[in-house]
Design a protein around this motif. Sequence first.
Motif, PDB file in Angstrom:
ATOM      1  N   UNK A  36       0.808  -1.211   0.000  1.00 47.45           N
ATOM      2  CA  UNK A  36       0.000   0.000   0.000  1.00 47.45           C
ATOM      3  C   UNK A  36       0.840   1.260   0.000  1.00 47.45           C
ATOM      4  N   UNK A  37       1.896   1.287   0.804  1.00 46.68           N
ATOM      5  CA  UNK A  37       2.742   2.485   0.843  1.00 46.68           C
ATOM      6  C   UNK A  37       3.563   2.619  -0.436  1.00 46.68           C
ATOM      7  N   UNK A  38       3.889   1.509  -1.084  1.00 45.18           N
ATOM      8  CA  UNK A  38       4.580   1.579  -2.369  1.00 45.18           C
ATOM      9  C   UNK A  38       3.677   2.214  -3.424  1.00 45.18           C
ATOM     10  N   UNK A  39       2.409   1.841  -3.438  1.00 47.11           N
ATOM     11  CA  UNK A  39       1.454   2.475  -4.355  1.00 47.11           C
ATOM     12  C   UNK A  39       1.353   3.966  -4.063  1.00 47.11           C
ATOM     13  N   UNK A  40       1.291   4.327  -2.779  1.00 50.49           N
ATOM     14  CA  UNK A  40       1.209   5.743  -2.409  1.00 50.49           C
ATOM     15  C   UNK A  40       2.394   6.524  -2.955  1.00 50.49           C
ATOM     16  N   UNK A  41       3.578   5.934  -2.856  1.00 53.27           N
ATOM     17  CA  UNK A  41       4.789   6.635  -3.282  1.00 53.27           C
ATOM     18  C   UNK A  41       4.896   6.748  -4.795  1.00 53.27           C
ATOM     19  N   UNK A  42       4.402   5.751  -5.538  1.00 53.24           N
ATOM     20  CA  UNK A  42       4.606   5.726  -6.988  1.00 53.24           C
ATOM     21  C   UNK A  42       3.420   6.252  -7.793  1.00 53.24           C
ATOM     22  N   UNK A  43       2.205   6.008  -7.315  1.00 59.85           N
ATOM     23  CA  UNK A  43       1.031   6.328  -8.129  1.00 59.85           C
ATOM     24  C   UNK A  43       0.782   7.823  -8.250  1.00 59.85           C
ATOM     25  N   UNK A  44       1.079   8.592  -7.209  1.00 62.96           N
ATOM     26  CA  UNK A  44       0.809  10.032  -7.268  1.00 62.96           C
ATOM     27  C   UNK A  44       1.715  10.743  -8.279  1.00 62.96           C
ATOM     28  N   UNK A  45       3.045  10.535  -8.250  1.00 62.02           N
ATOM     29  CA  UNK A  45       3.847  11.163  -9.298  1.00 62.02           C
ATOM     30  C   UNK A  45       3.498  10.682 -10.699  1.00 62.02           C
ATOM     31  N   UNK A  46       3.085   9.411 -10.823  1.00 55.72           N
ATOM     32  CA  UNK A  46       2.654   8.922 -12.129  1.00 55.72           C
ATOM     33  C   UNK A  46       1.398   9.655 -12.588  1.00 55.72           C
ATOM     34  N   UNK A  47       0.468   9.886 -11.657  1.00 58.19           N
ATOM     35  CA  UNK A  47      -0.744  10.624 -11.995  1.00 58.19           C
ATOM     36  C   UNK A  47      -0.424  12.049 -12.438  1.00 58.19           C
ATOM     37  N   UNK A  48       0.473  12.720 -11.739  1.00 58.19           N
ATOM     38  CA  UNK A  48       0.844  14.087 -12.107  1.00 58.19           C
ATOM     39  C   UNK A  48       1.468  14.103 -13.498  1.00 58.19           C
ATOM     40  N   UNK A  49       2.309  13.105 -13.790  1.00 62.80           N
ATOM     41  CA  UNK A  49       2.913  13.027 -15.127  1.00 62.80           C
ATOM     42  C   UNK A  49       1.849  12.804 -16.194  1.00 62.80           C
ATOM     43  N   UNK A  50       0.872  11.953 -15.915  1.00 63.54           N
ATOM     44  CA  UNK A  50      -0.236  11.743 -16.861  1.00 63.54           C
ATOM     45  C   UNK A  50      -1.045  13.023 -17.035  1.00 63.54           C
ATOM     46  N   UNK A  51      -1.335  13.692 -15.931  1.00 65.31           N
ATOM     47  CA  UNK A  51      -2.146  14.897 -15.964  1.00 65.31           C
ATOM     48  C   UNK A  51      -1.469  16.007 -16.770  1.00 65.31           C
ATOM     49  N   UNK A  52      -0.143  16.093 -16.654  1.00 62.44           N
ATOM     50  CA  UNK A  52       0.596  17.147 -17.338  1.00 62.44           C
ATOM     51  C   UNK A  52       1.023  16.752 -18.751  1.00 62.44           C
ATOM     52  N   UNK A  53       0.654  15.552 -19.165  1.00 58.15           N
ATOM     53  CA  UNK A  53       0.990  15.115 -20.517  1.00 58.15           C
ATOM     54  C   UNK A  53       2.401  14.625 -20.686  1.00 58.15           C
ATOM     55  N   UNK A 377       4.947  11.941  -1.971  1.00 58.25           N
ATOM     56  CA  UNK A 377       5.845  10.873  -2.416  1.00 58.25           C
ATOM     57  C   UNK A 377       7.027  10.727  -1.466  1.00 58.25           C
ATOM     58  N   UNK A 378       7.623  11.843  -1.063  1.00 53.39           N
ATOM     59  CA  UNK A 378       8.765  11.796  -0.150  1.00 53.39           C
ATOM     60  C   UNK A 378       8.393  11.157   1.178  1.00 53.39           C
ATOM     61  N   UNK A 379       7.202  11.466   1.688  1.00 52.40           N
ATOM     62  CA  UNK A 379       6.770  10.915   2.972  1.00 52.40           C
ATOM     63  C   UNK A 379       6.728   9.389   2.924  1.00 52.40           C
ATOM     64  N   UNK A 380       6.140   8.851   1.872  1.00 51.91           N
ATOM     65  CA  UNK A 380       5.995   7.391   1.824  1.00 51.91           C
ATOM     66  C   UNK A 380       7.278   6.698   1.382  1.00 51.91           C
ATOM     67  N   UNK A 381       8.150   7.397   0.668  1.00 55.73           N
ATOM     68  CA  UNK A 381       9.468   6.832   0.389  1.00 55.73           C
ATOM     69  C   UNK A 381      10.282   6.730   1.683  1.00 55.73           C
ATOM     70  N   UNK A 382      10.137   7.714   2.560  1.00 52.64           N
ATOM     71  CA  UNK A 382      10.794   7.639   3.871  1.00 52.64           C
ATOM     72  C   UNK A 382      10.293   6.409   4.628  1.00 52.64           C
ATOM     73  N   UNK A 383       8.979   6.216   4.616  1.00 52.43           N
ATOM     74  CA  UNK A 383       8.421   5.041   5.291  1.00 52.43           C
ATOM     75  C   UNK A 383       9.023   3.764   4.722  1.00 52.43           C
ATOM     76  N   UNK A 384       9.055   3.650   3.404  1.00 50.24           N
ATOM     77  CA  UNK A 384       9.570   2.444   2.773  1.00 50.24           C
ATOM     78  C   UNK A 384      11.051   2.239   3.088  1.00 50.24           C
ATOM     79  N   UNK A 385      11.818   3.312   3.114  1.00 48.29           N
ATOM     80  CA  UNK A 385      13.250   3.227   3.414  1.00 48.29           C
ATOM     81  C   UNK A 385      13.479   2.652   4.816  1.00 48.29           C
TER      82      UNK A 385
END
Length: 401
Positions: A36-53, A377-385
């Motif tokens: 779940x935390x991996x999805x949190x860290x990766x899905x949001x930046x992917x969404x922003x990239x999709x949103x911005x084209x 993304x940084x918050x959940x990457x910290x958790x994963x680390x």
Amino acid sequence: MESVPLPIFSEVKAAAQKPRGLPFLRLGFRPFYLGGTLVAALAVPLWVALFMGGISNSPVVPALLWHAHEMLFGFAVAIIIGFLMTAGKNWTGLSTPRGASLAALALLWLGARITALTGPGVLYALLDMALLPLVAGILARLLLGAKNYRNLPLALILALLAAANLVFHLATLGVLDVPAMTPLHAALGLIIMIESVIAGRVVPAFTMSATPGLRIQRSAIQERLTLGLTALGLLLWVFAPAGVWGLLVLLAAAGLHAIRLWSWRPLRTRHKPILWILHGAYAWIALGLLLLALAQMGWIPVSAGVHALAVGATGGLIIGMVTRTARGHTGRPLALSRLEVAAYALVMAAAALRVLVPLLWPGLYMATLILAAAAWCAAFLIYLWIYSPWLLQTRLDGKDG
């Protein structure tokens, strides 16, 4: 872990047995917190990239629907499953899925996350719809077997989440002629109800346990009224036309949550990060309901209330609970590092950037969207680390679980 009146995450006698099997598959929190935390860290930046084209390839459903669905069913539901599959053992004294059966549940979840991006759409729907009914059935069987009727509503909410997910997939597949965002809003409402119930138990208990001499009195009538008006307000928001009734009920629910939070003495927690993150995140429930109330009259965008509940409340409560419970269940003390406190602050900053700044300065929307995504993304990457090695290893005290 601190001793609390309610056995949410207290040790049970069964936990003292000799460890067996892979550590990663001994309790539900391990694979589902990690996933779940991996999805949190990766899905949001992917969404922003999709949103911005910035990315041309799109998921199997429209990008906005994918984003909303994966943050609910890929992220939040995974954490809820991990929590309940762990807490259920403590509530009932009965074994929850482990080993091969837990691996099968985790692989179902993972398969849905992969096919959401790769397709085919029907396989994505089938895999994604299979998990929640199984978990709801497992939890209901445990609670009924132990005659733990108090927690049965949580199994019912899981079943309702499964129904919302079914409607979502049938809508995206063209089988049902309903807006696909409607069942996602319903799912968010159900998750807020789970958070309201669980927070009402653990936050005051944790606060009293960590504050010698503090006594928090709770009124049963006020508790029922808070939960009842919250459920009614969310139902009106999802299913009824926007109007004055939704405004009034949501305003009342927001006020009751604010009163509830104040009764938990939040100012007493300001020097204890493991507590203030829970109080701070809970405040976003009151604020989110207030923003949804204002949106009923068209005064602000609905997305402000949605993201207050999804980022501030859900993200904040999750980062607070996955740190606290993972420490307890891996045999570690509740003593946070500076990095963990930074993760708390980053989630709260992400909520403020995503919700409050665009309301006050709409022209900064794109900049704050990027900053909010980066903070999240940084918050959940910290958790994963910090926590990934702990989730993969046996408990420090050598116990099972």
